[in-house]
Design an enzyme around this catalytic site. Structure first.
Site, PDB file in Angstrom:
ATOM      1  N   TYR B 118       0.859  -1.190   0.000  1.00 52.65           N
ATOM      2  CA  TYR B 118       0.000   0.000   0.000  1.00 52.65           C
ATOM      3  C   TYR B 118       0.888   1.229   0.000  1.00 52.65           C
ATOM      4  CZ  TYR B 118      -3.113   3.696   1.590  1.00 52.65           C
ATOM      5  OH  TYR B 118      -3.808   4.868   1.684  1.00 52.65           O
ATOM      6  N   GLU B 206      -3.374   7.424  -4.234  1.00 57.30           N
ATOM      7  CA  GLU B 206      -3.386   6.207  -3.428  1.00 57.30           C
ATOM      8  C   GLU B 206      -3.213   5.016  -4.369  1.00 57.30           C
ATOM      9  OE1 GLU B 206      -7.120   4.897  -1.546  1.00 57.30           O
ATOM     10  OE2 GLU B 206      -5.984   4.762   0.319  1.00 57.30           O
TER      11      GLU B 206
END
Lengths: 290, 397
Positions: B118, B206
């Site tokens: 992530y 993101e």
């Protein structure tokens, strides 16, 4: 006493000859603010509203002893206007402009760190010390002189709070609209601190909204250092998460920047929190009678 | 402003960020052509059909499907294009899927040779600087990871003056447990993502997941990119990237009149000047026993025209049982707004929901008189508490 601006402030208007600058400079002069001139690059040497126009803020500081500036220039040039004011030695810079990109404000914030000046805003209604100086776009007649300091992220909600306070017979020492952007020059905590240190101010109204952690930071500071009653309100209890509610900074990102969470922290820190925006004045009056 | 995955990936590629390649399409036929093209150009024989909507959790709602043959691809594309996709982030009504991204398969090789991470970049409002958030727990809901395993979330703050430093990119790659080529590729990946974030004036990038492939590439498999609304003027191309089908039609309509409108699902409409006061008015409606049907900031230039537009937009919602107008006149003169309300009322005709008008500030008394004398079915108030009482009375009736 008061905070940030008073009758001795020597105010210049950046973006003086533009439409916004002209309109609000006129209003400020009518209010009695000591506007000593303005800056519009390329129009130096002219007169506008019976006051001198300068090419640079540096000229305005040297020739007119300016120490406060209010900025009305468009978003694309506003960050640069703030830097110019800071570099010229202006002590209080009030930036009204809405819509400055965040990247620019990160840079501004870094630039101001080692300079002796205070930025209010951007995207704010400005600062007023009733009866002395209005460095902003607020309707002056709403603010009677008195002993209550107001700190707020929002324009019309500041007027609302001031109106309610004045209807109880109290008045305002100064009101600071700190602005609704994600990055602003003066935080809620810093504005509250100014009022705590101002002998004229007896009570403080602190108005926040969803988004960010500034109210929580201010509340914790008040718990440690507070010496005066504080009445608080947080707008946006009914705002849906993830949506930008008008102000660029008014957006719920996580569980800690909701209105409910902020109100809880404020209560825990001894702030009297108004559930309804209609009772702010009344609560302040009660708090000051004790 | 939110961008679609395919738009975000296109932007990132310009900064040298490797992505899971794909082609965005709006029809099943185009989906098949796209799959063939990807097979020719990239050699992939497995495809992923990914719904392009502005909400996360697409996989959970059936908006992301893998196809192992062209027949299956056709079937999946038929299922997804045009579907009403309900994900944990769309709300119960879901969102209609107009476009899908036909993407190549990047999960080749042995499973133990791959790893998902992530990575995101955003503004830390408290510190007033950008922060890179990263974790070894990729492909999962990051809020959940933060909740259950906060120790697995790492942060790297970026100095505004000097930007991301090479040692910081190295640190991130090491902390993600990488070595060799994968490490080198991750250092470049992080560096390029950050450069893109700054130069594109993003509010969020993101990447979840960022994938280490079996052959040690680092790829953005998904890309959630949000750009700073205040910086749109610096990037003219963003105007073409706006997808109005993702927005509420009444909100799009309102923006044409420079009204700042957000649709909600309550029963009391409101029209207010100033964002803070608008939010406070919504809260007051709730406390008075109603629930706000919208957020509407008419700004500092409320006049007859904007008032009428505001009325029409609010009245388009059949759930609205009452309307509260709350104006604190400063530079805006209340009597002008009052005249605007009276005119709008007459122009629209037959407004059968009760209207509460609270005008305070410049020329408030004059405004109240104007409204009271107009003969309209309008309740007027000057103080905020009176307005709250009226809302309560009207809803109870």
């Amino acid at each position: 006493m008061s905070v940030l601006v008073n009758k001795n402030s020597r105010v210049i208007v950046q973006g003086f000859t533009g439409q916004e600058g002209t309109f609000h400079a006129t209003q400020m002069i009518e209010y009695g603010t000591n506007v000593v001139g303005g800056v519009t690059p390329g129009k130096g040497g002219q007169m506008h509203l019976e006051r001198p126009v300068f090419n640079t803020v540096e000229d305005a500081v040297q020739k007119a002893n300016a120490d406060v500036s209010i900025i009305f220039v468009p978003p694309a040039f506003a960050a640069d206007a703030i830097l110019e004011a800071a570099d010229a030695g202006i002590k209080v810079i009030v930036c009204i402009t809405e819509g400055i990109p965040t990247r620019d404000m990160i840079k501004v914030n870094e630039f101001l760190k080692d300079r002796d000046c205070r930025l209010i805003g951007p995207n704010c209604p400005g600062v007023i010390t009733p009866g002395e100086a209005k460095v902003g776009i607020m309707p002056g007649f709403v603010f009677n002189a008195g002993t209550v300091g107001i700190v707020s992220k929002s324009g019309t909600l500041t007027y609302e709070a001031a109106d309610q306070v004045c209807r109880t017979g109290l008045g305002i020492s100064s009101a600071i609209g700190i602005g609704g952007d994600p990055i602003i020059g003066t935080t809620t905590k810093e504005a509250v601190e100014l009022f705590m240190n101002d002998p004229q101010t007896k009570g403080i109204v602190m108005i926040g909204e969803i988004g960010g952690g500034m109210e929580a930071e201010a509340a914790r500071w008040i718990k440690e250092h507070g010496t005066k009653p504080v009445v608080g309100f947080i707008a946006g209890q009914t705002a849906p998460p993830g949506r930008r509610m008008g102000h660029a900074g008014a957006i719920v990102g996580g569980s800690e920047d909701t209105a409910i969470a902020k109100m809880k922290i404020m209560r825990e820190c001894g702030i009297q929190v108004a559930e309804s925006p209609a009772v702010i004045g009344e609560m302040m009056a009660k708090a000051l009678k004790k | 402003m939110n961008l679609h995955e395919y738009q975000g990936k296109e932007l990132l590629k310009r900064f040298g960020v490797p992505v899971q390649e794909g082609i965005a399409v709006a029809s099943v036929d185009a989906a098949i052509d796209a799959a063939k093209q990807l097979k020719n150009e990239r050699g992939t024989t497995i495809w992923v059909v990914k719904a392009q909507i502005h909400a996360g959790g697409r996989g959970k709602g059936g908006g992301v499907k893998v196809a192992t043959s062209l027949d299956k691809l056709k079937e999946k594309a038929e299922q997804i294009i045009g579907m009403q996709l309900v994900s944990p982030q769309t709300g119960p009504a879901g969102k209609k899927v107009n476009k899908v991204l036909i993407a190549e398969d990047v999960y080749y090789g042995k499973e133990e040779e791959r790893k998902e991470f992530y990575l995101s970049v955003l503004l830390d409002r408290e510190r007033k600087k950008n922060v890179i958030i990263y974790s070894t727990e990729g492909g999962m809901d990051i809020e959940e990871v933060a909740d259950k395993h906060p120790e697995k979330i790492n942060k790297e703050w970026i100095d505004p003056k000097d930007g991301l430093q090479p040692y910081q990119a190295r640190k991130i790659a090491f902390k993600l447990g990488l070595s060799g080529d994968a490490y080198k590729n991750m250092v470049a990946f992080v560096t390029n993502i950050y450069r893109a974030y700054v130069e594109l004036d993003c509010a969020l990038i993101e990447i979840n997941p960022a994938l280490k492939t079996a052959d040690n590439k680092i790829l953005a498999v998904d890309a959630k990119v949000k750009v700073d609304d205040n910086a749109l003027y610096r990037h003219k191309e963003y105007a073409d990237m706006r997808d109005v089908t993702e927005e509420d039609p009444t909100e799009v309509e309102a923006s044409r009149y420079n009204l700042n409108f957000i649709k909600l699902d309550g029963n009391v409409g409101c029209m207010v000047n100033g964002a803070g006061l608008a939010m406070a008015t919504m809260d007051m409606i709730k406390l008075a026993g109603g629930s706000p049907a919208n957020f509407l900031d008419v700004g500092g230039t409320a006049n007859a025209q904007t008032t009428e537009a505001g009325f029409r937009i609010i009245l388009a919602d059949p759930n609205v049982k009452a309307i509260l107008i709350n104006i604190f006149g400063g530079i805006v003169r209340c009597d002008r707004v009052a005249q605007g309300i009276v005119d709008a009322y007459k122009n629209i005709g037959n407004i059968d929901v009760p209207i509460i008008v609270r005008l305070q500030g410049t020329n408030a008394e004059l405004a109240k008189e104007l409204i009271d004398k107009s003969g309209l079915k309008v309740f007027s108030a000057i103080e905020l508490r009176e307005a709250a009482e009226l809302v309560n009375k009207v809803i109870a009736a």
